[in-house]
Design a protein around this motif. Sequence first.
Motif, short mmCIF file in Angstrom:
data_model
loop_
_atom_site.label_atom_id
_atom_site.label_comp_id
_atom_site.label_asym_id
_atom_site.label_seq_id
_atom_site.Cartn_x
_atom_site.Cartn_y
_atom_site.Cartn_z
N TYR A 44 -4.51 -4.63 -4.26
CA TYR A 44 -5.38 -3.96 -3.57
C TYR A 44 -5.62 -4.87 -2.25
O TYR A 44 -6.49 -4.60 -1.44
CB TYR A 44 -7.01 -4.14 -4.04
N SER A 83 0.99 -1.26 -0.02
CA SER A 83 -0.09 0.20 -0.04
C SER A 83 0.74 1.21 -0.08
O SER A 83 0.58 2.08 -0.73
CB SER A 83 -0.77 0.13 1.32
N GLU A 107 -7.29 -3.26 5.29
CA GLU A 107 -7.62 -1.92 5.90
C GLU A 107 -8.82 -1.45 6.04
O GLU A 107 -9.49 -0.99 7.02
CB GLU A 107 -6.61 -1.00 5.49
N TYR A 108 -9.66 -1.66 4.89
CA TYR A 108 -11.09 -1.03 4.59
C TYR A 108 -11.90 -1.97 5.45
O TYR A 108 -12.77 -1.37 6.10
CB TYR A 108 -11.54 -1.07 3.01
N ARG A 128 -5.05 -2.68 0.95
CA ARG A 128 -6.16 -1.64 0.93
C ARG A 128 -7.40 -2.38 1.17
O ARG A 128 -8.26 -1.86 2.21
CB ARG A 128 -6.29 -1.03 -0.43
N SER A 161 1.26 4.16 -3.15
CA SER A 161 0.81 5.47 -2.87
C SER A 161 2.07 6.27 -3.65
O SER A 161 1.70 7.48 -3.56
CB SER A 161 0.56 5.76 -1.43
#
Length: 748
Positions: free
Chosen positions: A520, A330, A526-527, A523, A334
């Motif tokens: 992903y 992640s 974490e979501y 991500r 970024s």
Amino acid sequence: MATPATAISAPPPSLPALPPPFLQTLVKNPNVSAACVAGANRVLQDSVLARQAEYFSGRVSEGLSLLLPPVLKHVVFAKDKRLGLGEFIYQPPLWSLGVPDSCGYIGLEYCQIDVIPVFTKWGVCVPPECSADDIKTAIFPPITQELAERVKARCGPMNADKALFLTVEPLSAGAWAALILIALLIIFASAATILDVYDDKWNMPYLQKGRMRSVVDSFSMSRNYERLMAPPRAGPFASFDAVRTLAMGMILLGHTLYFNLTVVGITNPRESLGFYGRGFLATGPGLIANGSLLGVDTFLGLAGFLAFYIFLKELEKRLDPSPRARKPQSAVSSQQGPQDRAGTCGRGAWKVTQMALVAYLRRYLRLTPAYAVILLIFTFLAPLMSSAPPSPTGVMQESQVCQEKWWQNLLYINNILSNPYTMCYQASWFLAVVQQLFLLVPWLSALAFLRPWLGLMVGVALCVGSYVYTFQHSQAQGWRINSIDRPGFPRFFADFYAGTFTRMPTFLIGGMAAILYFKYGDRCREYWRRKSLQTPGTVRVQVWAAIGLALALLAAAIFGPYRELAFAPGKWSQTTSSSYITLAFSAWVMGLCFLCGVLAMGRGGLLKRFLELPFWAVTSRLTYSTYLVHPMVILSVISSDGGQPFHFSMLHIFNAFLGYSVLSGISAVIFFFLVEAPFGELERLLFSRLPPPSSSSTLKEKCTTEGKECGGKNEGGKEREVLVILSEASEAVEQREARGNGNSDGTQ
């Protein structure tokens, strides 16, 4: 309830007089070889020997008379236009195998004739001068050519004198080579174990450390025991060990059913197969047993996921030397934009090529030694353990094929040059398919690393191309999954089941799941973590929806073909059959992806805890050895029980499955200690840049090299020590993950 189509308006035909004994049939057939005719005349001149040959033979002549066209019209159990004169289901089966052992006692050879599907088997005593082709030639005239193409025959002396190596004949060179190799492996393993256990009592400086000692330790059974019993891997893929083990169990169950039905044969096909909505395949357990061969697709999906994911992680580490390559995905995503990645991959094109070539070589060296040892043992030693009559199927037949086609297996092209019916070691088609599909991994991974969505689109395009090819060929050739449908099922098995392009989607679906997780995964985790704190009810609904979708796809793949399997012939139209063949295997792997995705996100409750129990790690490390040895174990047992057909029952299959599982498991453990683990460690040593650390002095050496002291005397000593330990731990985890994920073929 459906009933058999028995309404026949014409009266039963008047049967002709019984044909003469089979030896006289050989003499009168002009197409039989002169040597066979002379041998048959010799036997017929001896009235006692001729009577013995006839008595010890099966009732072949009477059986042939029942296959004459006028009679066949009255034993076809279905008015289906797809069934020609030879496409029949004869009830009851025409078993008449004679007394095989007695043929050898009177100096004759035993020949077995199988008519596919195996509801018809005969055995005859013939002179040694006759070959299998002579026997088939003698059967051809009264049978339609369509049926004659399905006649298989094999002749030879009885193997009772060879059982358990009690042979009066000299061993072949191949058998001696196999025995010598096994003896050397046992000696190496024993010597390495003794040296490892009593290390402090030996005064051999050249074996105390370094590469030579690492090579010796590769064969140490104590070291390999530690590798086998090592703790399970932690992290999002912890459930893969259980999935791999259960997939191997599915394959064992499927092969138990398949080999017993096709190699041995059954006396009650109506109760075992699907007939008019009744029989074993019309029940839930029967459909599960039939669908257990989807375990191979589980391995294909795991192979695709692991191969792509490992290569993507390697690309991330090697193509971007900056510190952010060590950060979580992640964080990397970024900070690194598309142009940055494009420049990195553009500059690293040659590095990707090097990585691909090394990956190909390492994979070949990791898989092939164990594979080659199994082929050698199966080809030359397994037949010596068979005391069954000569059979057109089984160990004797396959071992002869391996003597001619072994090189195809070692080059992993056996599924291209041969179909599953004619290849060496039938179950090896899977290894060839995965090896060929692995050629795509480096390049698709590099494309996905550069442009993830472009990589996914290429994967989808390849899957769609495979679907179109499969559907069109299934429609044109009439592929069927019902084994009664002829020639639809043999064509499906030969052209689809072991085809690289037709099995590509299941591999690529796993690979595309790896690409999505690589991009992903952090991500999404974490979501879900944040959502579980804010709206836990919504998360539970999403989790159960994903699990429900996964279970629905899995159930559709297994129970969906009920109407096709529970009836003979199946009730599906050709379009429905082609659609199932095209999509069902991909649906199974997609269901596994949804299920494993939920587990990888840290969800799943009791199911997750069950699939991550520590013992799965041990059994999963044995799956590659189990897959290699289990066909030889099953065929050796079947070929040693006399080759007689059995009365099918669920209890018989269950007992056979347990027996094969135990024998295969024991054989796999032995094979793991003697072959797989040692050669796997040798492959790792061959490509390792530095020898593995042998003591705790490694940390001190690193600190000394930097001119620093490890400890509290230096101001930054503690920090540097921590950094060194973290670096070592990171490298160890990466190496262990690569070895734990194993062959990238899903079998270890």
